[in-house]
Design a protein around this motif. Structure first.
Motif, mmCIF file in Angstrom:
data_model
loop_
_atom_site.group_PDB
_atom_site.id
_atom_site.type_symbol
_atom_site.label_atom_id
_atom_site.label_comp_id
_atom_site.label_asym_id
_atom_site.label_seq_id
_atom_site.Cartn_x
_atom_site.Cartn_y
_atom_site.Cartn_z
ATOM 1 N N ILE A 102 5.463 2.947 -15.456
ATOM 2 C CA ILE A 102 5.243 3.260 -14.038
ATOM 3 C C ILE A 102 3.750 3.282 -13.717
ATOM 4 N N VAL A 103 2.935 3.792 -14.640
ATOM 5 C CA VAL A 103 1.481 3.787 -14.428
ATOM 6 C C VAL A 103 0.980 2.358 -14.256
ATOM 7 N N TRP A 104 1.402 1.451 -15.136
ATOM 8 C CA TRP A 104 0.917 0.071 -15.058
ATOM 9 C C TRP A 104 1.455 -0.651 -13.828
ATOM 10 N N ILE A 105 2.712 -0.419 -13.474
ATOM 11 C CA ILE A 105 3.261 -1.035 -12.259
ATOM 12 C C ILE A 105 2.486 -0.544 -11.040
ATOM 13 N N THR A 106 2.227 0.747 -10.979
ATOM 14 C CA THR A 106 1.478 1.323 -9.862
ATOM 15 C C THR A 106 0.067 0.757 -9.811
ATOM 16 N N ALA A 107 -0.573 0.625 -10.961
ATOM 17 C CA ALA A 107 -1.933 0.090 -11.000
ATOM 18 C C ALA A 107 -1.970 -1.358 -10.509
ATOM 19 N N LEU A 119 -8.887 10.721 -11.551
ATOM 20 C CA LEU A 119 -9.576 9.429 -11.485
ATOM 21 C C LEU A 119 -8.634 8.319 -11.030
ATOM 22 N N PHE A 120 -7.371 8.397 -11.424
ATOM 23 C CA PHE A 120 -6.380 7.402 -11.018
ATOM 24 C C PHE A 120 -6.117 7.465 -9.517
ATOM 25 N N ILE A 121 -6.081 8.657 -8.962
ATOM 26 C CA ILE A 121 -5.783 8.831 -7.536
ATOM 27 C C ILE A 121 -6.908 8.278 -6.667
ATOM 28 N N ILE A 122 -8.151 8.500 -7.058
ATOM 29 C CA ILE A 122 -9.299 8.051 -6.269
ATOM 30 C C ILE A 122 -9.412 6.530 -6.385
ATOM 31 N N PRO A 123 -9.335 5.809 -5.262
ATOM 32 C CA PRO A 123 -9.344 4.338 -5.331
ATOM 33 C C PRO A 123 -10.547 3.737 -6.069
ATOM 34 N N ARG A 124 -11.723 4.294 -5.876
ATOM 35 C CA ARG A 124 -12.920 3.729 -6.499
ATOM 36 C C ARG A 124 -12.898 3.852 -8.022
ATOM 37 N N SER A 125 -12.282 4.886 -8.549
ATOM 38 C CA SER A 125 -12.231 5.092 -9.997
ATOM 39 C C SER A 125 -10.827 4.865 -10.554
ATOM 40 N N GLY A 126 -9.961 4.238 -9.771
ATOM 41 C CA GLY A 126 -8.569 4.067 -10.159
ATOM 42 C C GLY A 126 -8.350 3.262 -11.420
ATOM 43 N N LEU A 127 -9.163 2.213 -11.628
ATOM 44 C CA LEU A 127 -8.990 1.414 -12.842
ATOM 45 C C LEU A 127 -9.357 2.218 -14.085
ATOM 46 N N LEU A 128 -10.411 3.012 -14.000
ATOM 47 C CA LEU A 128 -10.772 3.881 -15.116
ATOM 48 C C LEU A 128 -9.657 4.899 -15.372
ATOM 49 N N GLY A 129 -9.098 5.458 -14.306
ATOM 50 C CA GLY A 129 -7.976 6.380 -14.436
ATOM 51 C C GLY A 129 -6.768 5.717 -15.087
ATOM 52 N N THR A 130 -6.530 4.449 -14.730
ATOM 53 C CA THR A 130 -5.428 3.706 -15.335
ATOM 54 C C THR A 130 -5.614 3.601 -16.840
ATOM 55 N N LEU A 131 -6.822 3.240 -17.261
ATOM 56 C CA LEU A 131 -7.092 3.104 -18.694
ATOM 57 C C LEU A 131 -6.976 4.438 -19.422
ATOM 58 N N LEU A 132 -7.467 5.502 -18.794
ATOM 59 C CA LEU A 132 -7.360 6.823 -19.423
ATOM 60 C C LEU A 132 -5.909 7.286 -19.529
ATOM 61 N N LEU A 133 -5.125 7.050 -18.475
ATOM 62 C CA LEU A 133 -3.706 7.427 -18.532
ATOM 63 C C LEU A 133 -2.963 6.603 -19.583
ATOM 64 N N ALA A 134 -3.287 5.317 -19.672
ATOM 65 C CA ALA A 134 -2.645 4.466 -20.680
ATOM 66 C C ALA A 134 -2.987 4.951 -22.087
ATOM 67 N N ALA A 135 -4.252 5.316 -22.302
ATOM 68 C CA ALA A 135 -4.659 5.828 -23.616
ATOM 69 C C ALA A 135 -3.979 7.164 -23.917
ATOM 70 N N LYS A 154 0.831 -1.206 0.000
ATOM 71 C CA LYS A 154 0.000 0.000 0.000
ATOM 72 C C LYS A 154 0.869 1.260 0.000
ATOM 73 N N ILE A 155 1.927 1.262 0.800
ATOM 74 C CA ILE A 155 2.824 2.425 0.865
ATOM 75 C C ILE A 155 3.504 2.654 -0.476
ATOM 76 N N ILE A 156 4.027 1.596 -1.070
ATOM 77 C CA ILE A 156 4.700 1.718 -2.372
ATOM 78 C C ILE A 156 3.722 2.217 -3.429
ATOM 79 N N GLY A 157 2.502 1.679 -3.407
ATOM 80 C CA GLY A 157 1.487 2.108 -4.366
ATOM 81 C C GLY A 157 1.169 3.586 -4.251
#
Length: 123
Positions: free
Chosen positions: A103-108, A62-78, A7-10
């Protein structure tokens, strides 16, 4: 690795990514000489550059907020995929957006256990 360490690393990686994306967005919104030159080199207007900055802020939020983090991951990747393609098209170096995307994908994967489970069981 314990759950607490994970959790800390994330969150440390999330903070670093937030710093990168938010500072990039504010430089685009501010529209200084460096932003103007970069936009001109890519054939992008300053209005479009400001729209890109808004997309950056929305995606990292969206990436920072845990509930919407997966959507944020996809948007950042795009977003980063588009940045890589644009850099390639204009003959600019692509290592920085590639490293940020990694780094985005490792963090996700660290922050969202459901993502790592899905990736591990992908067929």
């Amino acid at each position: 690795m314990t759950q607490k360490t994970r959790k800390i690393i994330g969150w440390v990686f999330t903070g670093l990514l937030a710093l990168v994306f938010i500072s990039s967005a504010f430089m685009k919104i501010k529209g200084g000489a460096q932003a103007s030159q970069g936009a001109a080199a890519l054939g992008i207007s300053l209005d479009t550059l400001k729209l890109i900055a808004i997309v950056e802020i929305l995606s990292i939020s969206l990436f920072i907020i845990p509930r919407s983090g997966l959507l944020g991951t996809l948007l950042l990747a795009a977003y980063l995929g588009g940045a890589i393609a644009t850099h390639l098209e204009h003959g600019q170096p692509v290592m920085f957006p590639i490293i940020i995307e990694i780094i985005v994908w490792i963090t996700a994967v660290i922050r969202f256990p459901e993502l790592s489970k899905r990736l591990a069981t992908a067929q």
